[in-house]
Design an enzyme around this catalytic site. Structure first.
Site, PDB file in Angstrom:
ATOM      1  N   GLU A 113      70.910  36.477  43.837  1.00 57.67           N
ATOM      2  CA  GLU A 113      71.858  35.642  43.104  1.00 57.67           C
ATOM      3  C   GLU A 113      71.129  34.797  42.045  1.00 57.67           C
ATOM      4  O   GLU A 113      71.592  34.655  40.912  1.00 57.67           O
ATOM      5  CB  GLU A 113      72.647  34.753  44.089  1.00 57.67           C
ATOM      6  CG  GLU A 113      73.501  33.673  43.475  1.00 57.67           C
ATOM      7  CD  GLU A 113      74.521  34.176  42.454  1.00 57.67           C
ATOM      8  OE1 GLU A 113      74.763  35.386  42.358  1.00 57.67           O
ATOM      9  OE2 GLU A 113      75.050  33.321  41.717  1.00 57.67           O
ATOM     10  N   ARG A 145      87.816  33.885  29.739  1.00 56.08           N
ATOM     11  CA  ARG A 145      88.237  35.263  29.997  1.00 56.08           C
ATOM     12  C   ARG A 145      87.817  36.215  28.884  1.00 56.08           C
ATOM     13  O   ARG A 145      87.964  37.429  29.003  1.00 56.08           O
ATOM     14  CB  ARG A 145      89.760  35.325  30.161  1.00 56.08           C
ATOM     15  CG  ARG A 145      90.267  34.484  31.305  1.00 56.08           C
ATOM     16  CD  ARG A 145      91.769  34.520  31.356  1.00 56.08           C
ATOM     17  NE  ARG A 145      92.259  35.814  31.769  1.00 56.08           N
ATOM     18  CZ  ARG A 145      92.461  36.185  33.015  1.00 56.08           C
ATOM     19  NH1 ARG A 145      92.230  35.331  33.983  1.00 56.08           N
ATOM     20  NH2 ARG A 145      92.920  37.378  33.305  1.00 56.08           N
ATOM     21  N   ASN A 161      97.133  41.431  27.798  1.00 56.96           N
ATOM     22  CA  ASN A 161      95.908  41.512  28.593  1.00 56.96           C
ATOM     23  C   ASN A 161      96.044  42.744  29.481  1.00 56.96           C
ATOM     24  O   ASN A 161      97.050  42.892  30.168  1.00 56.96           O
ATOM     25  CB  ASN A 161      95.769  40.236  29.435  1.00 56.96           C
ATOM     26  CG  ASN A 161      94.743  40.365  30.553  1.00 56.96           C
ATOM     27  OD1 ASN A 161      94.918  39.825  31.630  1.00 56.96           O
ATOM     28  ND2 ASN A 161      93.666  41.067  30.306  1.00 56.96           N
ATOM     29  N   GLY A 162      95.032  43.616  29.442  1.00 53.78           N
ATOM     30  CA  GLY A 162      95.092  44.828  30.251  1.00 53.78           C
ATOM     31  C   GLY A 162      94.768  46.034  29.384  1.00 53.78           C
ATOM     32  O   GLY A 162      94.180  45.894  28.307  1.00 53.78           O
ATOM     33  N   LYS A 217      84.632  36.112  32.337  1.00 56.68           N
ATOM     34  CA  LYS A 217      84.638  35.690  33.742  1.00 56.68           C
ATOM     35  C   LYS A 217      85.449  36.615  34.637  1.00 56.68           C
ATOM     36  O   LYS A 217      85.044  36.922  35.738  1.00 56.68           O
ATOM     37  CB  LYS A 217      85.172  34.265  33.850  1.00 56.68           C
ATOM     38  CG  LYS A 217      84.939  33.687  35.231  1.00 56.68           C
ATOM     39  CD  LYS A 217      85.027  32.203  35.230  1.00 56.68           C
ATOM     40  CE  LYS A 217      84.688  31.638  36.590  1.00 56.68           C
ATOM     41  NZ  LYS A 217      83.244  31.777  36.895  1.00 56.68           N
TER      42      LYS A 217
HETATM   43  C1  F6R Z   1      78.175  35.964  37.695  1.00 57.58           C
HETATM   44  C2  F6R Z   1      79.600  36.175  37.886  1.00 57.58           C
HETATM   45  C3  F6R Z   1      80.079  37.553  38.140  1.00 57.58           C
HETATM   46  C4  F6R Z   1      81.257  37.552  39.120  1.00 57.58           C
HETATM   47  C5  F6R Z   1      81.837  38.970  39.253  1.00 57.58           C
HETATM   48  C6  F6R Z   1      82.933  39.029  40.283  1.00 57.58           C
HETATM   49  O1  F6R Z   1      77.870  34.608  37.510  1.00 57.58           O
HETATM   50  O2  F6R Z   1      80.383  35.266  37.807  1.00 57.58           O
HETATM   51  O3  F6R Z   1      79.043  38.375  38.593  1.00 57.58           O
HETATM   52  O4  F6R Z   1      80.808  37.084  40.345  1.00 57.58           O
HETATM   53  O5  F6R Z   1      82.325  39.390  38.018  1.00 57.58           O
HETATM   54  O6  F6R Z   1      83.971  38.163  39.970  1.00 57.58           O
HETATM   55  P1  F6R Z   1      85.055  37.755  41.039  1.00 57.58           P
HETATM   56  O7  F6R Z   1      84.382  36.913  42.049  1.00 57.58           O
HETATM   57  O8  F6R Z   1      86.084  36.999  40.266  1.00 57.58           O
HETATM   58  O9  F6R Z   1      85.577  39.014  41.627  1.00 57.58           O
END
Ligand code: F6R
Length: 604
Positions: free
Chosen positions: A479, A27, A100-101, A599
């Site tokens: 992708e 994170r 967090n935030g 992430k």
């Molecule tokens: C790339 C990646 C990011 C996420 C994006 C959305 O490998 O992981 O582009 O796909 O930040 O994240 P989510 O799916 O959690 O909304």
């Protein structure tokens, strides 16, 4: 972004807080810190960089206590320095806070506290919290002081606080995730269950406005006004093995190679027990019959999964488009009650996607989220939820969740095509279902092949890497390029193959390999476009099944097992995930934690 963790019990907390931080490091990894309560003052340790730096510091200057909080940071307010690392404390160091935030009213709170004589030591928005709690703390009632302070915060927060001499952690959430873990003789608090999954799978997802008081013997949850609330205990069906790297050097490779398993879970969850029909339990048929169009909103990799699904729906005669969630809020397509908006989000916490969901909801659309995380904000925001069942994903680069999203969304698309008036059920549905049932075995053959690793080495010195495809192959090309640039830091682009000649071809040279994705649909045209690049000197790599006609006309081959065209792109994508992984590994990149990224992106 940022991960917070708390642990309350009777025995030593430090190892569990650190282990929780390691599991939440995806994170954010700009700095890490913890505070422990041992009856002799709060002990606070912080370091810049990854959790390993904090661990190194603890071996030199140990800390102990039975109650602890910890934080791993992705910087928003203030540089990634030790001063800005959490926990932040009040001036006397007897109240410690992790957060967090974003505290949106931090400037006005700071000015007010400074007028009262408080001296700040960091540039963060978070530091106002311990000073504000201190302002209200009379030395007797920490819960009241914490709650009183929280009531003044505007913005989003998951916040946890400790007080010297108090065997407790106080926590609150508004707009940022916070989950409580219940073990036999200890409690955890964390941004996500992976922080404590090796100890317990019994959880309580706290809701916005909840305040939890966690003591070694009891947890209570109230509103910020102090009214008790009842929150149910749920069991998480994630396997704790999945949050460990095991014998792998990187989570990313483990997660790529685990796709035959994760995809089996996704597929089985959306087929009948006999596997001969789709079983997707969202909205009743009459509601689906009223939908006239489908819009996907998502970011990054999840957006590419949305693009894949929009294509599948278009092929079934349904009006469907994918939007980047951040742009959707700027210029949303008109929606009505007849619009189904599908928010695709692995984490369920991406701020841009949540914003797009709210935009769609307030305009009257039906909102469905397709997500990996039960209890996430997306689940609470949507009218209905569909889970991809991919298990926890720790590597920052999304891999297994893309495959599970694309499969889940494609099966959802077939389900919608059955009931929407404009939809036409797939003419070869049996072949589509045969293909999906074979996907885990096909994926196993892809991860067992060594071609991606060899090609990654061969092309490592290139100036740029281009990926092209048509239809479903186009979403995979995008992708593949995102994954490649994200973890190798090399220039990579994904193009619709027909678009190459409208500009990007100018960048093609003998030092720019072009990976052409052949899905079994529109392949002649894709080959023609690939050859236009080859004529300009580029090597073309055919990502195609053995025996495909493109192989003889191109320079190299990334093999795929034969499958239905609906699924070929997914197999190609996994080959290209492996290509990115091996290239990044050769280049010595920080594969699981690429620079500047996190992430779960909880800021807009
Ligand atoms: C790339 C990646 C990011 C996420 C994006 C959305 O490998 O992981 O582009 O796909 O930040 O994240 P989510 O799916 O959690 O909304």
């Amino acid at each position: 972004m940022c991960g917070i963790v708390g642990r309350v019990g009777d025995d030593e907390a430090v190892e569990r807080v650190v282990a929780g931080l390691e599991n939440l490091e995806y994170r954010g990894y700009d700095s890490a810190g913890l505070a422990l309560q041992n009856g002799a003052g709060l002990e606070v340790r912080k370091s810049t960089g990854k959790v390993q730096e904090l661990k190194d510091q603890l071996t030199v200057e140990s800390a102990d206590g039975n109650v602890g909080i910890g934080h791993t940071r992705w910087s928003t307010h203030g540089a990634p320095t030790e001063e800005n690392a959490h926990p932040h404390t009040n001036e006397t160091g007897d109240i410690a806070v992790v957060h967090n935030g974003i505290v949106e009213n931090h400037s006005s709170l700071r000015r007010r506290l400074e007028r009262e004589g408080v001296e700040f030591t960091s540039d963060t928005d978070t530091e106002v919290i311990p000073h504000l709690v201190d302002h209200y703390y009379d030395g007797v009632d920490p819960k009241w002081a914490f709650t009183r302070a929280v009531r003044e915060l505007e913005g989003s927060y998951a916040v946890a606080a400790m007080f010297d001499g108090e065997d407790a952690v106080f926590a609150a959430r508004q707009g940022s995730p916070l989950v409580l873990g219940i073990d036999e003789d200890q409690y955890f608090l964390a941004s996500d269950v992976s922080a404590f999954l090796e100890y317990t799978d019994e959880v309580v997802y706290l809701e916005d406005g909840d305040v939890a008081t966690v003591r070694p013997e009891i947890v209570t949850v109230t509103t910020v006004e102090g009214r008790p609330v009842d929150r149910s205990v749920e069991s998480v069906d994630w396997n704790p093995e999945e949050v460990n790297k095991g014998a792998y050097d990187h989570y990313m490779l483990k997660e790529i190679e685990s796709q035959p398993y994760s995809l089996t879970n996704s597929i089985e969850s959306h087929l009948t027990d006999a596997g001969d029909a789709i079983d997707v339990d969202v909205f009743d048929p009459a509601t689906i019959a009223g939908f006239e169009e489908v819009q996907f909103v998502a970011c990054g990799t999840s957006y590419h999964a949305g693009l894949y699904a929009a294509n599948v729906l278009n092929e079934a005669g349904i009006r469907a488009r994918a939007f980047r969630a951040s742009e959707y809020q700027v210029a949303a397509d008109p929606v009505s009650e007849e619009t189904l908006v599908v928010a695709v989000t692995q984490s369920g916490e991406t701020a841009d996607t949540l914003g797009a969901m709210r935009t769609a909801s307030s305009a009257g659309a039906h909102v469905l989220t397709v997500t990996n995380v039960a209890g996430s904000t997306a689940v609470r925001t949507a009218d209905e939820s569909l889970f991809i069942h991919a298990g926890p994903e720790i590597g920052v680069a999304a891999t297994k969740t893309f495959s599970s999203q694309a499969v889940t969304l494609s099966l959802l698309a077939q389900h919608l095509a059955e009931y929407m008036e404009s939809g036409t059920p797939h003419p070869e549905l049996d072949a589509v279902l045969d293909g999906v049932r074979s996907l885990p075995g096909d994926l196993q053959r892809v991860v067992d092949s060594e071609s991606a690793s060899m090609l990654a080495n061969y092309y490592l010195d290139s100036d740029a890497f281009f990926f092209i495809g048509r239809g479903l192959g186009y979403s995979v090309a995008q992708e593949a390029a995102l994954k490649f640039k994200e973890i190798t830091y090399e220039h990579a682009e994904g193009f619709a193959s027909g678009e190459l000649k409208h500009g990007p071809l100018a960048m093609v040279t003998p030092r720019t390999p072009v990976f052409a994705i052949f899905t079994g649909s529109h392949d002649e045209k894709t080959l023609m476009n690939a050859k236009e690049a080859q004529t300009r000197g580029a090597d073309v790599v055919a990502v195609a099944p053995d025996g495909h006609p493109a192989i003889d006309e191109t320079d190299a081959h990334l093999p795929l097992p034969e499958t239905h065209p609906m699924w070929a792109g997914l197999l190609a994508n996994v080959q290209l995930q492996l290509l990115s992984y091996h290239a990044a590994n050769e280049l010595g990149r920080s594969i699981d934690k690429p620079r500047n990224l996190a992430k779960s992106v909880t800021v807009e």
